[in-house]
Design an enzyme around this catalytic site. Structure first.
Site, PDB file in Angstrom:
ATOM      1  N   ARG A  65       0.864  -1.185   0.000  1.00  0.00           N
ATOM      2  CA  ARG A  65       0.000   0.000   0.000  1.00  0.00           C
ATOM      3  C   ARG A  65       0.898   1.233   0.000  1.00  0.00           C
ATOM      4  O   ARG A  65       2.064   1.135   0.413  1.00  0.00           O
ATOM      5  CB  ARG A  65      -0.842   0.019   1.290  1.00  0.00           C
ATOM      6  CG  ARG A  65      -1.827  -1.119   1.347  1.00  0.00           C
ATOM      7  CD  ARG A  65      -2.601  -1.110   2.665  1.00  0.00           C
ATOM      8  NE  ARG A  65      -3.421  -2.289   2.757  1.00  0.00           N
ATOM      9  CZ  ARG A  65      -3.652  -2.992   3.869  1.00  0.00           C
ATOM     10  NH1 ARG A  65      -3.105  -2.625   5.013  1.00  0.00           N
ATOM     11  NH2 ARG A  65      -4.418  -4.042   3.855  1.00  0.00           N
ATOM     12  N   ARG A 158      -9.851   3.983   5.457  1.00  0.00           N
ATOM     13  CA  ARG A 158      -8.414   3.702   5.276  1.00  0.00           C
ATOM     14  C   ARG A 158      -8.026   3.839   3.810  1.00  0.00           C
ATOM     15  O   ARG A 158      -6.881   4.107   3.486  1.00  0.00           O
ATOM     16  CB  ARG A 158      -8.084   2.298   5.808  1.00  0.00           C
ATOM     17  CG  ARG A 158      -6.604   2.071   5.973  1.00  0.00           C
ATOM     18  CD  ARG A 158      -6.293   0.772   6.689  1.00  0.00           C
ATOM     19  NE  ARG A 158      -6.575  -0.389   5.844  1.00  0.00           N
ATOM     20  CZ  ARG A 158      -6.441  -1.646   6.230  1.00  0.00           C
ATOM     21  NH1 ARG A 158      -6.009  -1.930   7.455  1.00  0.00           N
ATOM     22  NH2 ARG A 158      -6.720  -2.647   5.418  1.00  0.00           N
ATOM     23  N   ARG A 169     -12.639  -9.023   2.637  1.00  0.00           N
ATOM     24  CA  ARG A 169     -12.213  -8.788   4.013  1.00  0.00           C
ATOM     25  C   ARG A 169     -13.411  -8.778   4.972  1.00  0.00           C
ATOM     26  O   ARG A 169     -13.338  -9.302   6.082  1.00  0.00           O
ATOM     27  CB  ARG A 169     -11.425  -7.480   4.115  1.00  0.00           C
ATOM     28  CG  ARG A 169      -9.986  -7.671   3.683  1.00  0.00           C
ATOM     29  CD  ARG A 169      -9.265  -6.426   3.281  1.00  0.00           C
ATOM     30  NE  ARG A 169      -8.070  -6.796   2.530  1.00  0.00           N
ATOM     31  CZ  ARG A 169      -6.848  -6.865   3.028  1.00  0.00           C
ATOM     32  NH1 ARG A 169      -6.635  -6.551   4.271  1.00  0.00           N
ATOM     33  NH2 ARG A 169      -5.841  -7.256   2.268  1.00  0.00           N
TER      34      ARG A 169
HETATM   35  P1  ADP Z   1      -5.695  -3.613  10.860  1.00  0.00           P
HETATM   36  O1  ADP Z   1      -4.211  -3.476  11.035  1.00  0.00           O
HETATM   37  O2  ADP Z   1      -6.326  -4.445  11.910  1.00  0.00           O
HETATM   38  O3  ADP Z   1      -6.076  -4.033   9.479  1.00  0.00           O
HETATM   39  P2  ADP Z   1      -5.677  -0.698  11.023  1.00  0.00           P
HETATM   40  O4  ADP Z   1      -4.798  -0.488  12.214  1.00  0.00           O
HETATM   41  O5  ADP Z   1      -5.077  -0.440   9.679  1.00  0.00           O
HETATM   42  O6  ADP Z   1      -6.337  -2.163  11.056  1.00  0.00           O
HETATM   43  O7  ADP Z   1      -6.978   0.199  11.230  1.00  0.00           O
HETATM   44  C1  ADP Z   1      -7.944   0.330  10.203  1.00  0.00           C
HETATM   45  C2  ADP Z   1      -8.351   1.793  10.085  1.00  0.00           C
HETATM   46  O8  ADP Z   1      -9.122   2.146  11.234  1.00  0.00           O
HETATM   47  C3  ADP Z   1      -7.169   2.746  10.026  1.00  0.00           C
HETATM   48  O9  ADP Z   1      -7.461   3.769   9.100  1.00  0.00           O
HETATM   49  C4  ADP Z   1      -7.084   3.290  11.457  1.00  0.00           C
HETATM   50  O10 ADP Z   1      -6.560   4.599  11.485  1.00  0.00           O
HETATM   51  C5  ADP Z   1      -8.527   3.253  11.910  1.00  0.00           C
HETATM   52  N1  ADP Z   1      -8.714   3.003  13.351  1.00  0.00           N
HETATM   53  C6  ADP Z   1      -8.075   2.097  14.118  1.00  0.00           C
HETATM   54  N2  ADP Z   1      -8.557   2.118  15.382  1.00  0.00           N
HETATM   55  C7  ADP Z   1      -9.526   3.063  15.421  1.00  0.00           C
HETATM   56  C8  ADP Z   1     -10.409   3.553  16.451  1.00  0.00           C
HETATM   57  N3  ADP Z   1     -10.392   3.078  17.694  1.00  0.00           N
HETATM   58  N4  ADP Z   1     -11.280   4.515  16.114  1.00  0.00           N
HETATM   59  C9  ADP Z   1     -11.332   5.003  14.842  1.00  0.00           C
HETATM   60  N5  ADP Z   1     -10.541   4.590  13.837  1.00  0.00           N
HETATM   61  C10 ADP Z   1      -9.644   3.632  14.115  1.00  0.00           C
HETATM   62  P1  5GP Z   2      -3.304  -6.867   5.456  1.00  0.00           P
HETATM   63  O1  5GP Z   2      -3.331  -7.232   3.992  1.00  0.00           O
HETATM   64  O2  5GP Z   2      -4.495  -6.035   5.845  1.00  0.00           O
HETATM   65  O3  5GP Z   2      -1.983  -6.281   5.880  1.00  0.00           O
HETATM   66  O4  5GP Z   2      -3.446  -8.223   6.284  1.00  0.00           O
HETATM   67  C1  5GP Z   2      -4.511  -9.089   6.031  1.00  0.00           C
HETATM   68  C2  5GP Z   2      -4.559 -10.162   7.085  1.00  0.00           C
HETATM   69  O5  5GP Z   2      -3.380 -10.955   7.032  1.00  0.00           O
HETATM   70  C3  5GP Z   2      -4.628  -9.626   8.522  1.00  0.00           C
HETATM   71  O6  5GP Z   2      -5.656 -10.325   9.189  1.00  0.00           O
HETATM   72  C4  5GP Z   2      -3.291  -9.964   9.111  1.00  0.00           C
HETATM   73  O7  5GP Z   2      -3.376 -10.258  10.489  1.00  0.00           O
HETATM   74  C5  5GP Z   2      -2.942 -11.210   8.336  1.00  0.00           C
HETATM   75  N1  5GP Z   2      -1.506 -11.490   8.320  1.00  0.00           N
HETATM   76  C6  5GP Z   2      -0.482 -10.626   8.208  1.00  0.00           C
HETATM   77  N2  5GP Z   2       0.688 -11.273   8.258  1.00  0.00           N
HETATM   78  C7  5GP Z   2       0.392 -12.589   8.425  1.00  0.00           C
HETATM   79  C8  5GP Z   2       1.184 -13.762   8.587  1.00  0.00           C
HETATM   80  O8  5GP Z   2       2.408 -13.759   8.585  1.00  0.00           O
HETATM   81  N3  5GP Z   2       0.514 -14.930   8.729  1.00  0.00           N
HETATM   82  C9  5GP Z   2      -0.835 -15.008   8.731  1.00  0.00           C
HETATM   83  N4  5GP Z   2      -1.388 -16.198   8.901  1.00  0.00           N
HETATM   84  N5  5GP Z   2      -1.612 -13.924   8.598  1.00  0.00           N
HETATM   85  C10 5GP Z   2      -0.996 -12.728   8.459  1.00  0.00           C
END
Ligand code: ADP
Ligand code: 5GP
EC number: 2.7.4.8
Length: 221
Positions: A65, A158, A169
């Protein structure tokens, strides 16, 4: 099959044993639906306790990304390379998620151990189930959004997903949330509902406070 080769890895993952003979800190696994806030919480944990925790950088076949760095957020690799490395036994666990491969390499965990830090892994639910078959013995934390509607809003805000990947997702999130709430109780040591970010972070920090103390003791022994 994974138990034996991982035995040495896991022993080291527990960290240095302090001179008082108490066990060292345990690794930490964060899981939860995509968009639940795992990366956000993790980033803050690493900002506030950067010398204590270290992130296990996973491999993935998905495209980076904007802003993501190879070797920091993920190792971005082709499916061919990743499949070869999996076949060579280089991974602790791997899973197919939303049309891409993701996995934790043994080298990624070792790199964190080499810095004497508590290893934090961010994996999906398949990863959690597979890590349960190893000797890693982490603390398992599930980060849950307040609702699927809020999750969708956050994923949209996001601005990283296409309509197609967003739908995948959300479908995965629905299954994972049902699984954790009903079918597989006990899979996690803690479930954090990430509604208010500060409160969710406080809950995470509190859950890890014993490990933080152990790590501080280890570094002073
Ligand atoms: P994940 O890593 O689990 O995929 P992210 O950390 O990227 O999720 O969070 C997804 C989006 O939600 C991001 O844009 C983040 O800034 C936002 N976000 C995360 N926690 C909160 C919260 N408590 N309230 C509002 N927005 C949040
Ligand atoms: P994203 O594409 O949003 O970064 O991740 C998608 C999903 O893949 C998330 O649920 C994240 O926890 C999972 N993920 C990231 N790294 C790993 C990994 O090394 N192993 C597995 N099993 N899942 C992962």
């Amino acid at each position: 099959m994974l138990r034996r080769p991982l035995a040495g890895l896991a022993a080291a993952a527990l960290g240095r044993v302090p001179s008082d003979g108490m066990p060292g800190p345990r690794p930490v696994v964060l899981s939860g639906p995509s968009g639940a806030g795992k990366s956000t919480l993790l980033k803050r944990l690493l900002q506030e306790h950067g010398s204590i925790f270290g992130f296990s950088v996973s491999h993935t076949t998905r495209d980076p990304r904007p802003g993501e760095e190879n070797g920091k957020d993920y190792y971005f690799v082709t499916r061919e390379v990743m499949q070869q490395d999996i076949a060579a036994g280089d991974f602790i666990e791997h899973a197919e998620f939303s049309g891409n491969l993701y996995g934790t390499s043994k080298a990624a965990v070792r790199a964190v151990q080499a810095m004497n830090r508590i290893c934090v892994l961010d994996v999906d639910l398949q990863g959690v189930r597979n890590i349960k078959k190893t000797d890693l013995r982490p603390i398992y934390i599930f980060v849950q959004p307040p609702s699927l509607d809020v999750l969708e809003q956050r994923l949209r805000q996001r601005n990283t997903e296409t309509e197609e990947s967003l739908a995948k997702r959300l479908a995965a999130a629905r299954v994972d949330m049902e699984s954790c709430e009903c079918k597989e109780q006990g899979l996690f040591d803690l479930i954090i509902i990430n509604d208010d970010l500060d409160k969710a972070y406080q809950a995470l920090e509190e859950a890890l406070s014993e490990e933080i103390k152990k790590a501080q003791r280890t570094s002073h022994s």
